[in-house]
Design a protein around this motif. Structure first.
Motif, PDB file in Angstrom:
ATOM      1  N   ALA A  73       0.834  -1.207   0.000  1.00 54.53           N
ATOM      2  CA  ALA A  73       0.000   0.000   0.000  1.00 54.53           C
ATOM      3  C   ALA A  73       0.865   1.251   0.000  1.00 54.53           C
ATOM      4  CB  ALA A  73      -0.937  -0.009   1.206  1.00 54.53           C
ATOM      5  N   GLU A  74       1.897   1.270   0.853  1.00 59.97           N
ATOM      6  CA  GLU A  74       2.753   2.454   0.920  1.00 59.97           C
ATOM      7  C   GLU A  74       3.475   2.680  -0.401  1.00 59.97           C
ATOM      8  OE1 GLU A  74       2.831   4.629   3.195  1.00 59.97           O
ATOM      9  OE2 GLU A  74       1.833   3.650   4.878  1.00 59.97           O
ATOM     10  N   LEU A  75       3.869   1.589  -1.056  1.00 63.28           N
ATOM     11  CA  LEU A  75       4.610   1.709  -2.313  1.00 63.28           C
ATOM     12  C   LEU A  75       3.685   1.762  -3.531  1.00 63.28           C
ATOM     13  CD1 LEU A  75       7.466  -0.779  -1.423  1.00 63.28           C
ATOM     14  CD2 LEU A  75       7.707   1.688  -1.766  1.00 63.28           C
ATOM     15  N   LEU A 194       7.770  -8.059  11.473  1.00 61.44           N
ATOM     16  CA  LEU A 194       9.187  -7.980  11.849  1.00 61.44           C
ATOM     17  C   LEU A 194       9.979  -7.176  10.811  1.00 61.44           C
ATOM     18  CD1 LEU A 194      11.317  -9.058  13.913  1.00 61.44           C
ATOM     19  CD2 LEU A 194      11.710 -10.948  12.311  1.00 61.44           C
ATOM     20  N   ALA A 195       9.740  -7.446   9.542  1.00 60.36           N
ATOM     21  CA  ALA A 195      10.472  -6.754   8.477  1.00 60.36           C
ATOM     22  C   ALA A 195      10.215  -5.247   8.521  1.00 60.36           C
ATOM     23  CB  ALA A 195      10.068  -7.315   7.111  1.00 60.36           C
ATOM     24  N   ARG A 196       8.973  -4.849   8.757  1.00 59.50           N
ATOM     25  CA  ARG A 196       8.671  -3.425   8.808  1.00 59.50           C
ATOM     26  C   ARG A 196       9.325  -2.770  10.024  1.00 59.50           C
ATOM     27  NH1 ARG A 196       3.744  -1.422   9.300  1.00 59.50           N
ATOM     28  NH2 ARG A 196       3.112  -3.281  10.450  1.00 59.50           N
ATOM     29  N   ALA A 197       9.481  -3.555  11.089  1.00 61.02           N
ATOM     30  CA  ALA A 197      10.130  -3.001  12.274  1.00 61.02           C
ATOM     31  C   ALA A 197      11.638  -2.846  12.065  1.00 61.02           C
ATOM     32  CB  ALA A 197       9.842  -3.901  13.483  1.00 61.02           C
ATOM     33  N   LEU A 198      12.224  -3.749  11.286  1.00 61.55           N
ATOM     34  CA  LEU A 198      13.686  -3.770  11.144  1.00 61.55           C
ATOM     35  C   LEU A 198      14.185  -3.032   9.904  1.00 61.55           C
ATOM     36  CD1 LEU A 198      14.329  -7.482  12.199  1.00 61.55           C
ATOM     37  CD2 LEU A 198      14.757  -5.411  13.565  1.00 61.55           C
ATOM     38  N   ILE A 199      13.350  -2.886   8.905  1.00 64.00           N
ATOM     39  CA  ILE A 199      13.738  -2.143   7.689  1.00 64.00           C
ATOM     40  C   ILE A 199      12.786  -0.962   7.565  1.00 64.00           C
ATOM     41  CG2 ILE A 199      14.115  -2.252   5.194  1.00 64.00           C
ATOM     42  CD1 ILE A 199      14.453  -5.291   5.480  1.00 64.00           C
ATOM     43  N   PRO A 200      13.215   0.224   8.020  1.00 68.25           N
ATOM     44  CA  PRO A 200      12.315   1.378   8.025  1.00 68.25           C
ATOM     45  C   PRO A 200      11.927   1.798   6.606  1.00 68.25           C
ATOM     46  CG  PRO A 200      14.449   1.928   9.016  1.00 68.25           C
ATOM     47  CD  PRO A 200      14.541   0.514   8.554  1.00 68.25           C
ATOM     48  N   GLN A 201      10.780   2.428   6.521  1.00 69.24           N
ATOM     49  CA  GLN A 201      10.221   2.773   5.217  1.00 69.24           C
ATOM     50  C   GLN A 201      11.168   3.624   4.368  1.00 69.24           C
ATOM     51  OE1 GLN A 201       6.212   4.148   5.432  1.00 69.24           O
ATOM     52  NE2 GLN A 201       6.059   4.603   3.258  1.00 69.24           N
ATOM     53  N   ASP A 202      11.982   4.474   5.010  1.00 66.46           N
ATOM     54  CA  ASP A 202      12.841   5.347   4.199  1.00 66.46           C
ATOM     55  C   ASP A 202      13.977   4.577   3.516  1.00 66.46           C
ATOM     56  OD1 ASP A 202      14.520   4.897   6.322  1.00 66.46           O
ATOM     57  OD2 ASP A 202      14.340   6.915   7.152  1.00 66.46           O
ATOM     58  N   GLU A 203      14.118   3.294   3.860  1.00 68.48           N
ATOM     59  CA  GLU A 203      15.125   2.452   3.174  1.00 68.48           C
ATOM     60  C   GLU A 203      14.547   1.665   2.004  1.00 68.48           C
ATOM     61  OE1 GLU A 203      18.110  -0.016   5.257  1.00 68.48           O
ATOM     62  OE2 GLU A 203      17.236   0.825   7.083  1.00 68.48           O
ATOM     63  N   TRP A 204      13.226   1.589   1.919  1.00 70.26           N
ATOM     64  CA  TRP A 204      12.615   0.644   0.983  1.00 70.26           C
ATOM     65  C   TRP A 204      13.059   0.832  -0.457  1.00 70.26           C
ATOM     66  CZ3 TRP A 204       6.844   0.668   3.031  1.00 70.26           C
ATOM     67  CH2 TRP A 204       6.830   0.062   4.291  1.00 70.26           C
ATOM     68  N   LEU A 205      13.267   2.073  -0.876  1.00 70.60           N
ATOM     69  CA  LEU A 205      13.633   2.303  -2.277  1.00 70.60           C
ATOM     70  C   LEU A 205      15.147   2.353  -2.486  1.00 70.60           C
ATOM     71  CD1 LEU A 205      10.807   4.757  -3.367  1.00 70.60           C
ATOM     72  CD2 LEU A 205      10.969   2.269  -3.662  1.00 70.60           C
ATOM     73  N   GLN A 206      15.918   2.103  -1.417  1.00 75.56           N
ATOM     74  CA  GLN A 206      17.375   2.074  -1.556  1.00 75.56           C
ATOM     75  C   GLN A 206      17.825   0.771  -2.212  1.00 75.56           C
ATOM     76  OE1 GLN A 206      19.347   3.059   2.119  1.00 75.56           O
ATOM     77  NE2 GLN A 206      18.116   4.911   2.410  1.00 75.56           N
ATOM     78  N   PRO A 207      19.007   0.792  -2.838  1.00 73.41           N
ATOM     79  CA  PRO A 207      19.485  -0.409  -3.532  1.00 73.41           C
ATOM     80  C   PRO A 207      19.684  -1.577  -2.567  1.00 73.41           C
ATOM     81  CG  PRO A 207      20.812   1.520  -4.100  1.00 73.41           C
ATOM     82  CD  PRO A 207      19.935   1.923  -2.965  1.00 73.41           C
ATOM     83  N   PHE A 208      19.313  -2.751  -3.037  1.00 74.22           N
ATOM     84  CA  PHE A 208      19.562  -3.974  -2.278  1.00 74.22           C
ATOM     85  C   PHE A 208      19.761  -5.078  -3.301  1.00 74.22           C
ATOM     86  CE2 PHE A 208      18.097  -7.886  -0.220  1.00 74.22           C
ATOM     87  CZ  PHE A 208      18.991  -7.925   0.824  1.00 74.22           C
ATOM     88  N   GLY A 209      20.923  -5.700  -3.278  1.00 75.28           N
ATOM     89  CA  GLY A 209      21.225  -6.702  -4.299  1.00 75.28           C
ATOM     90  C   GLY A 209      21.143  -6.063  -5.672  1.00 75.28           C
ATOM     91  N   ASP A 210      20.456  -6.719  -6.597  1.00 74.50           N
ATOM     92  CA  ASP A 210      20.326  -6.194  -7.955  1.00 74.50           C
ATOM     93  C   ASP A 210      19.191  -5.195  -8.080  1.00 74.50           C
ATOM     94  OD1 ASP A 210      22.350  -7.850  -8.710  1.00 74.50           O
ATOM     95  OD2 ASP A 210      21.003  -9.481  -9.337  1.00 74.50           O
ATOM     96  N   ALA A 211      18.427  -4.994  -7.015  1.00 73.15           N
ATOM     97  CA  ALA A 211      17.253  -4.127  -7.152  1.00 73.15           C
ATOM     98  C   ALA A 211      17.131  -3.250  -5.906  1.00 73.15           C
ATOM     99  CB  ALA A 211      16.013  -4.983  -7.362  1.00 73.15           C
ATOM    100  N   THR A 212      15.992  -3.258  -5.223  1.00 78.08           N
ATOM    101  CA  THR A 212      15.795  -2.448  -4.018  1.00 78.08           C
ATOM    102  C   THR A 212      15.250  -3.330  -2.887  1.00 78.08           C
ATOM    103  OG1 THR A 212      13.507  -1.927  -4.571  1.00 78.08           O
ATOM    104  CG2 THR A 212      15.202  -0.428  -5.442  1.00 78.08           C
ATOM    105  N   TYR A 213      15.293  -2.780  -1.686  1.00 73.23           N
ATOM    106  CA  TYR A 213      14.641  -3.469  -0.572  1.00 73.23           C
ATOM    107  C   TYR A 213      13.175  -3.749  -0.893  1.00 73.23           C
ATOM    108  CZ  TYR A 213      18.588  -2.815   2.613  1.00 73.23           C
ATOM    109  OH  TYR A 213      19.812  -2.879   3.215  1.00 73.23           O
ATOM    110  N   ALA A 214      12.515  -2.765  -1.514  1.00 71.34           N
ATOM    111  CA  ALA A 214      11.095  -2.928  -1.850  1.00 71.34           C
ATOM    112  C   ALA A 214      10.881  -4.156  -2.728  1.00 71.34           C
ATOM    113  CB  ALA A 214      10.579  -1.676  -2.564  1.00 71.34           C
TER     114      ALA A 214
END
Lengths: 343, 343
Positions: A73-75, A194-214
């Motif tokens: 929903a947020e994304l 748990l994931a929402r508690a440990l990975i804050p929303q402002d990180e979701w669009l940051q790079p992770f692996g080949d794509a993003t956390y999102a």
């Protein structure tokens, strides 16, 4: 153990309350059972005698997507959750060997946006069609005051059919049988609080692996239907489990009889990177890892040792992840080596 | 008309968005239909060909309780909503003449309280048992962040069975047939967003009639199953409708063919006092009254004129509320006399 409680508390999910609720339901439901209700193997789906057909049963299951929905929903990524939901339901009734007949969705919002609603339901429709399953109906509820702006909930019910002779029988499982694991692509539909508690929303669009956390967080819950049917063509599958909430530790025992246990070796498979992030950031204990997350295994099948090679060859990514052994007394019914430490 | 828009806007429910969503779904779902999916009469329940039994069909419906749930939650009265939900679902599939086989619930909360969960599920279990229907399964979801403390949502799916020859056929309805109405006991499960807007929470425990506003607001959605079966024993029932969201104006036409219309006389039945409060406070127009509220009729049956006396004698409170007439061109398919004015 204090870290264990901290991690669950952080996620806002009360495992003890969940177990207490299940115990209360047993009391409520134990008062009366319909004569056509059949014993449910592991409780993944409910079995009901097919009217007028002693050889077959209807199998039904209701499930939701959990708080993965809040990330979607947020994304504003709406089409995946419908596929998550249908695939989850398909896998649940597949555990008793059922094939889907039809599905109904429940979509609830505070303020209805027809475009978003259509995107969500399209996801359900596409996943249904992929399984030859009818999207037979559904309910769209607009409930101001219950859901915050932009939020929604999505649940669904699937009904399938199975030959009663083909319902897996836990009595067939013997020490020496192999446990085959099918790979998970991410969190699927569990561990999101748990994931929402440990990975804050402002990180979701940051790079992770080949794509993003999102992208990693919203990776779709796959259907194991075709993989299981492919393995069943070449191997005698004794019992199966869908690894959802409760992880390997709680789901694997649901189809094991008390006299056997499963001993798994985690070195035989990969833990998805997004789950390793949660393990590291949350300082999750061994128990927490395997009870909250799928740890990279989405579905398990128990097969006789002589069928192992054919089974794993039938599906890309399928692996032998462990073995069935005799269980003594009150031994744990699932043991996973090596023990993980959060220190 | 400005009052009309005001009243809906006050309730926070967007009728136009709802209709737009339905139109979008039709586009989504129109792309593919399962070959075993049968034409749904009026859309109250979805019909699916019974595997291996050409004479029968499975009938399924998913529904929720709507924002009645918020009043129940605030007042901590938990057991009624489960019965509301099951009875609503039973009535929906009864429209196609189906008898319930099994039901599954979906209960979602922010913070799980096992006692409350058991109270809600007990209500479902009791209503299921009253219909000889199995409570085959369900899902309890704890979703912190989606539901406010003390809030919850409840939805359910029912699956029933019907002889395909006994599915009502709208082609049987002829001018001169009578419309029989079964009495509503209150709002049932519709109009609660409007009710919460017009009756503030600090009034809920104040006296109203013989009890309180709360009692009137939470009056249970009745099951019409026994009443309908009693009428069917003595009368030829041609079509039926469950009067839920959309009221008489939207639900009655769902089982009428284009060439006929229903003409009702409201002097033949009573509008429940709690609905009169909403009409007065909201200044509801005729259209709003009959589209948002059931206005005192919970279920309708169309019978030939010669069966009317037996039909109304079979069930206490059943009344002839109007007649079927020939419809010309684009005439309204439901007319209710007298026209109400909010001035």
């Amino acid at each position: 153990m204090s870290e264990s409680k901290d991690a669950y508390a952080l996620a806002g999910v009360d495992i003890a309350a969940g177990n207490a609720a299940v115990a209360q339901y047993r009391t409520v439901l134990g008062r009366w059972q319909h004569p056509d209700q059949l014993d449910a193997i592991g409780g993944f789906g409910g079995l009901f005698a097919m009217p007028g057909d002693a050889a077959r049963a209807l199998v039904a299951s209701t499930d939701g997507v959990g708080t993965k929905i809040l990330i979607a929903a947020e994304l504003q990524r709406y089409d995946g959750v419908g596929r998550d939901l249908v695939n989850h339901c398909v896998n649940d009734i597949l555990v008793v060997n059922a094939s889907p007949l039809f599905f109904l969705d429940y979509y609830a919002v505070g303020k209805l946006d027809p475009e978003i609603a259509a995107a969500v339901v399209s996801g359900c429709a596409n996943a249904c069609r992929a399984h030859g399953c009818a999207l037979l109906g559904g309910e769209t509820a607009e409930m101001p005051g219950l859901y915050a702006p932009g939020h929604f909930d999505l649940a669904g019910t699937i009904v399938g059919i199975v030959d009663r002779a083909a319902v897996p029988n836990p009595d067939d499982v013997e020490p020496g049988d192999a446990v085959i694991g099918l790979p998970a692509v991410g969190l699927h539909t569990n561990g999101y609080s748990l994931a929402r508690a440990l990975i804050p929303q402002d990180e979701w669009l940051q790079p992770f692996g080949d794509a993003t956390y999102a992208d990693a967080l919203l990776a779709e819950h796959p259907s194991y239907f075709e993989a299981v049917r492919a393995i069943q063509k070449v191997a005698s599958v004794k019992v199966m489990a869908h690894i959802t909430g409760g992880g390997l530790l709680e789901n694997l025992p649901r189809t094991l009889r008390p006299a056997v246990k499963a001993v798994l070796e985690q070195s035989r498979w990969q833990v998805p990177a997004i789950q390793q992030v949660l393990i590291d950031r949350g300082g999750l204990t061994h128990e927490e890892c395997y009870r909250t997350l799928n740890m990279g295994i989405g579905y398990t099948l128990v097969v006789p040792v002589e069928d192992v090679a054919r089974a794993v060859a039938a599906v890309p990514g399928a692996k032998t992840i462990g073995w069935i052994e005799a269980r003594a007394g009150e031994e744990a019914q699932v043991t996973i080596h090596p023990a993980r430490s959060s220190d």
